[in-house]
Scaffold this motif. Structure first.
Motif, PDB file in Angstrom:
ATOM      1  N   GLU A   1       0.834  -1.193   0.000  1.00  0.00           N
ATOM      2  CA  GLU A   1       0.000   0.000   0.000  1.00  0.00           C
ATOM      3  C   GLU A   1       0.876   1.253   0.000  1.00  0.00           C
ATOM      4  OE1 GLU A   1      -3.336   0.019  -0.289  1.00  0.00           O
ATOM      5  OE2 GLU A   1      -3.174  -2.161  -0.479  1.00  0.00           O
ATOM      6  N   PRO A   2       0.544   2.280  -0.809  1.00  0.00           N
ATOM      7  CA  PRO A   2       1.348   3.508  -0.833  1.00  0.00           C
ATOM      8  C   PRO A   2       1.212   4.294   0.468  1.00  0.00           C
ATOM      9  CG  PRO A   2      -0.631   3.782  -2.165  1.00  0.00           C
ATOM     10  CD  PRO A   2      -0.603   2.345  -1.753  1.00  0.00           C
ATOM     11  N   VAL A   3       2.361   4.671   1.067  1.00  0.00           N
ATOM     12  CA  VAL A   3       2.336   5.386   2.349  1.00  0.00           C
ATOM     13  C   VAL A   3       3.210   6.642   2.323  1.00  0.00           C
ATOM     14  CG1 VAL A   3       1.760   3.363   3.742  1.00  0.00           C
ATOM     15  CG2 VAL A   3       4.165   3.908   3.274  1.00  0.00           C
ATOM     16  N   GLY A   4       3.712   7.031   1.157  1.00  0.00           N
ATOM     17  CA  GLY A   4       4.532   8.231   1.098  1.00  0.00           C
ATOM     18  C   GLY A   4       5.073   8.464  -0.292  1.00  0.00           C
ATOM     19  N   CYS A   5       5.536   9.688  -0.529  1.00  0.00           N
ATOM     20  CA  CYS A   5       6.094  10.023  -1.832  1.00  0.00           C
ATOM     21  C   CYS A   5       7.100  11.158  -1.694  1.00  0.00           C
ATOM     22  CB  CYS A   5       4.992  10.425  -2.820  1.00  0.00           C
ATOM     23  SG  CYS A   5       4.091  11.943  -2.352  1.00  0.00           S
ATOM     24  N   ALA A   6       7.934  11.310  -2.703  1.00  0.00           N
ATOM     25  CA  ALA A   6       8.892  12.416  -2.757  1.00  0.00           C
ATOM     26  C   ALA A   6       9.389  12.549  -4.185  1.00  0.00           C
ATOM     27  CB  ALA A   6      10.058  12.180  -1.809  1.00  0.00           C
ATOM     28  N   GLY A   7       9.489  13.801  -4.645  1.00  0.00           N
ATOM     29  CA  GLY A   7       9.967  14.060  -6.002  1.00  0.00           C
ATOM     30  C   GLY A   7      11.301  14.779  -5.992  1.00  0.00           C
ATOM     31  N   LEU A   8      12.035  14.633  -7.084  1.00  0.00           N
ATOM     32  CA  LEU A   8      13.327  15.298  -7.253  1.00  0.00           C
ATOM     33  C   LEU A   8      13.356  15.948  -8.621  1.00  0.00           C
ATOM     34  CD1 LEU A   8      16.215  15.753  -6.062  1.00  0.00           C
ATOM     35  CD2 LEU A   8      16.911  13.725  -7.359  1.00  0.00           C
ATOM     36  N   LYS A   9      13.500  17.285  -8.630  1.00  0.00           N
ATOM     37  CA  LYS A   9      13.675  18.009  -9.886  1.00  0.00           C
ATOM     38  C   LYS A   9      15.164  18.094 -10.203  1.00  0.00           C
ATOM     39  CE  LYS A   9      11.639  21.869 -10.673  1.00  0.00           C
ATOM     40  NZ  LYS A   9      11.154  23.262 -10.524  1.00  0.00           N
ATOM     41  N   LEU A  10      15.494  17.875 -11.481  1.00  0.00           N
ATOM     42  CA  LEU A  10      16.882  17.936 -11.934  1.00  0.00           C
ATOM     43  C   LEU A  10      16.994  18.905 -13.109  1.00  0.00           C
ATOM     44  CD1 LEU A  10      17.582  14.084 -11.814  1.00  0.00           C
ATOM     45  CD2 LEU A  10      18.535  15.802 -10.245  1.00  0.00           C
ATOM     46  N   PRO A  11      16.742  20.187 -12.865  1.00  0.00           N
ATOM     47  CA  PRO A  11      16.806  21.158 -13.962  1.00  0.00           C
ATOM     48  C   PRO A  11      18.237  21.290 -14.480  1.00  0.00           C
ATOM     49  CG  PRO A  11      16.610  22.279 -11.861  1.00  0.00           C
ATOM     50  CD  PRO A  11      16.413  20.824 -11.583  1.00  0.00           C
ATOM     51  N   PRO A  12      18.407  21.548 -15.768  1.00  0.00           N
ATOM     52  CA  PRO A  12      19.758  21.608 -16.340  1.00  0.00           C
ATOM     53  C   PRO A  12      20.560  22.821 -15.890  1.00  0.00           C
ATOM     54  CG  PRO A  12      18.131  22.226 -17.984  1.00  0.00           C
ATOM     55  CD  PRO A  12      17.367  21.720 -16.802  1.00  0.00           C
ATOM     56  N   ASP A  13      19.896  23.892 -15.465  1.00  0.00           N
ATOM     57  CA  ASP A  13      20.607  25.136 -15.169  1.00  0.00           C
ATOM     58  C   ASP A  13      20.413  25.614 -13.732  1.00  0.00           C
ATOM     59  OD1 ASP A  13      17.941  25.582 -15.421  1.00  0.00           O
ATOM     60  OD2 ASP A  13      18.103  27.331 -16.730  1.00  0.00           O
ATOM     61  N   ALA A  14      20.073  24.696 -12.817  1.00  0.00           N
ATOM     62  CA  ALA A  14      19.847  25.063 -11.420  1.00  0.00           C
ATOM     63  C   ALA A  14      20.094  23.839 -10.539  1.00  0.00           C
ATOM     64  CB  ALA A  14      18.422  25.577 -11.231  1.00  0.00           C
ATOM     65  N   PRO A  15      20.267  24.040  -9.214  1.00  0.00           N
ATOM     66  CA  PRO A  15      20.478  22.906  -8.316  1.00  0.00           C
ATOM     67  C   PRO A  15      19.286  21.939  -8.310  1.00  0.00           C
ATOM     68  CG  PRO A  15      21.139  24.942  -7.248  1.00  0.00           C
ATOM     69  CD  PRO A  15      20.427  25.333  -8.500  1.00  0.00           C
ATOM     70  N   ALA A  16      19.552  20.721  -7.913  1.00  0.00           N
ATOM     71  CA  ALA A  16      18.487  19.741  -7.739  1.00  0.00           C
ATOM     72  C   ALA A  16      17.557  20.215  -6.616  1.00  0.00           C
ATOM     73  CB  ALA A  16      19.071  18.380  -7.392  1.00  0.00           C
ATOM     74  N   GLU A  17      16.282  19.845  -6.711  1.00  0.00           N
ATOM     75  CA  GLU A  17      15.309  20.350  -5.743  1.00  0.00           C
ATOM     76  C   GLU A  17      14.314  19.258  -5.356  1.00  0.00           C
ATOM     77  OE1 GLU A  17      12.111  24.057  -5.301  1.00  0.00           O
ATOM     78  OE2 GLU A  17      13.475  23.948  -7.032  1.00  0.00           O
TER      79      GLU A  17
ATOM     80  N   GLU B   1      19.109  12.485  -1.990  1.00  0.00           N
ATOM     81  CA  GLU B   1      20.472  13.023  -2.021  1.00  0.00           C
ATOM     82  C   GLU B   1      21.383  12.097  -2.827  1.00  0.00           C
ATOM     83  OE1 GLU B   1      24.123  14.220   1.029  1.00  0.00           O
ATOM     84  OE2 GLU B   1      22.071  14.026   1.786  1.00  0.00           O
ATOM     85  N   ALA B   2      21.249  10.786  -2.606  1.00  0.00           N
ATOM     86  CA  ALA B   2      22.062   9.828  -3.354  1.00  0.00           C
ATOM     87  C   ALA B   2      21.744   9.881  -4.846  1.00  0.00           C
ATOM     88  CB  ALA B   2      21.828   8.415  -2.813  1.00  0.00           C
ATOM     89  N   ARG B   3      20.455  10.022  -5.181  1.00  0.00           N
ATOM     90  CA  ARG B   3      20.073  10.108  -6.600  1.00  0.00           C
ATOM     91  C   ARG B   3      20.621  11.389  -7.240  1.00  0.00           C
ATOM     92  NH1 ARG B   3      16.117   6.241  -8.566  1.00  0.00           N
ATOM     93  NH2 ARG B   3      15.729   4.813  -6.837  1.00  0.00           N
ATOM     94  N   ALA B   4      20.581  12.485  -6.480  1.00  0.00           N
ATOM     95  CA  ALA B   4      21.129  13.737  -7.002  1.00  0.00           C
ATOM     96  C   ALA B   4      22.627  13.608  -7.241  1.00  0.00           C
ATOM     97  CB  ALA B   4      20.843  14.875  -6.028  1.00  0.00           C
ATOM     98  N   ALA B   5      23.328  12.949  -6.309  1.00  0.00           N
ATOM     99  CA  ALA B   5      24.768  12.747  -6.468  1.00  0.00           C
ATOM    100  C   ALA B   5      25.070  11.898  -7.689  1.00  0.00           C
ATOM    101  CB  ALA B   5      25.337  12.096  -5.207  1.00  0.00           C
ATOM    102  N   GLU B   6      24.252  10.880  -7.925  1.00  0.00           N
ATOM    103  CA  GLU B   6      24.444  10.027  -9.108  1.00  0.00           C
ATOM    104  C   GLU B   6      24.330  10.836 -10.392  1.00  0.00           C
ATOM    105  OE1 GLU B   6      21.521   7.015  -8.794  1.00  0.00           O
ATOM    106  OE2 GLU B   6      22.579   5.881  -7.228  1.00  0.00           O
ATOM    107  N   GLN B   7      23.529  11.898 -10.348  1.00  0.00           N
ATOM    108  CA  GLN B   7      23.346  12.755 -11.522  1.00  0.00           C
ATOM    109  C   GLN B   7      24.377  13.885 -11.573  1.00  0.00           C
ATOM    110  OE1 GLN B   7      21.078  12.102 -13.959  1.00  0.00           O
ATOM    111  NE2 GLN B   7      20.599  10.233 -12.808  1.00  0.00           N
ATOM    112  N   GLY B   8      25.378  13.810 -10.685  1.00  0.00           N
ATOM    113  CA  GLY B   8      26.449  14.795 -10.698  1.00  0.00           C
ATOM    114  C   GLY B   8      26.099  16.127 -10.069  1.00  0.00           C
ATOM    115  N   ARG B   9      25.009  16.179  -9.292  1.00  0.00           N
ATOM    116  CA  ARG B   9      24.609  17.447  -8.676  1.00  0.00           C
ATOM    117  C   ARG B   9      25.402  17.694  -7.393  1.00  0.00           C
ATOM    118  NH1 ARG B   9      20.459  19.688 -11.545  1.00  0.00           N
ATOM    119  NH2 ARG B   9      20.278  18.448 -13.473  1.00  0.00           N
TER     120      ARG B   9
END
Length: 299
Positions: A202-218, A242-250
């Motif tokens: 059952e879904p109990v939570g969510c979180a999104g990560l924006k990876l814009p090309p010209d700004a920090p991850a959010e 944070e780990a996913r952002a690091a994988e993307q070089g942020r």
């Protein structure tokens, strides 16, 4: 992983399985093993969707079918198509099944009492407290995090609940149309990603990560269901994003939040985020945070 910890978990498992009698074919003195008894107890008075029952117990469909067949043969349950959707199988207790359920419930109470009875009052309190903590941590370990499309039904469920909660908690209410929420395309790779936490399917939570090309991850749209709070999911979401952002070089991770969400603000501080001047015009934000992302070292 620490080998000493592994061995302690194994010793705990051996003691528990022996002490509560799951090694016996006649669990709680009845003519069925623990698997059948547990399934019968989970069906309960209201009946269950077989798929949801399977997911909650973490069992494969073949094994659940065999257990249900045995319970059907004993006249304890009835398995039939749902009245609302003939493709969905449901299971409900018969009159004999309800009587067996009540007996199992009473004997389970007796077993629990037998675990506590030899101990003094202080030992009982310590054991019950330790069990509550073990239950909480084992439940937390059961939660899965999966990247899904923002249009997935579980994602949409979480977002609806998230918006509803913000509307209740914010002094001004909450209108998604006024917020700087990302559209679905901004939360799909390579522009971002969306995580859903599930407990027993059952879904109990969510979180999104924006990876814009010209700004920090959010980080955006982070929410944990009230029923799953206290399991460390918020901190786990932050670490995973944070780990996913690091994988993307942020190198920098950002987020904003409302002053009403005091628990979230405390979490961000404890996770190493620092308050910074406003970096957007989010109408519902009162605090803005940043954190330097640790670079992944390729091994």
């Amino acid at each position: 992983m620490d080998e000493t910890q592994i061995q302690q978990v194994r010793r705990f498992n051996r003691v528990v399985t022996q002490r509560v009698g799951v090694l016996h074919e006649h669990y709680l003195g009845r003519d069925r093993p623990v698997g059948e008894a547990r399934l019968l107890w989970e069906v309960g008075e209201r009946g269950q969707d077989v798929r949801q029952l399977r997911e909650r117990l973490g069992l494969d469909s073949g094994y659940v079918s065999r257990l249900l067949r045995s319970l059907e043969d004993d006249g304890l349950v009835v398995v039939e198509p749902s009245a609302r959707d003939r493709r969905v199988r449901t299971v409900r207790l018969t009159e004999a099944g309800r009587a067996e359920h009540a007996l199992l419930d009473a004997r389970s109470d007796e077993l629990a009492g037998s675990l506590l009875e030899p101990l003094n009052a202080g030992q009982r309190a310590r054991l019950v407290a330790a069990m509550a903590e073990a239950e909480r941590l084992l439940t937390a370990a059961t939660v899965t995090l999966d990247a899904v499309d923002p249009a997935h039904p579980d994602a949409e469920h979480c977002l609806r609940r998230y918006f509803e909660e913000l509307a209740e908690r914010f002094d001004t209410g909450f209108d998604p149309a006024r917020s700087l929420l990302p559209d679905a395309g901004e939360l799909r790779l390579p522009r971002g990603l969306f995580l859903v936490a599930r407990l027993h399917g059952e879904p109990v939570g969510c979180a999104g990560l924006k990876l814009p090309p010209d700004a920090p991850a959010e980080i955006k749209r982070m929410w944990v269901a009230p029923s799953a709070r206290g399991l460390g999911l918020g901190r786990r979401f932050l670490a995973e994003l944070e780990a996913r952002a690091a994988e993307q070089g942020r190198e920098v991770l950002r987020l904003d939040t409302n002053k009403t969400l005091s628990a979230a603000i405390g979490l961000y501080h404890s996770a190493g985020f620092q308050e910074v001047p406003a970096f957007n015009d989010e109408p519902y934000a009162h605090h803005w945070f940043e954190k330097r992302v640790a670079r992944r070292v390729e091994g």
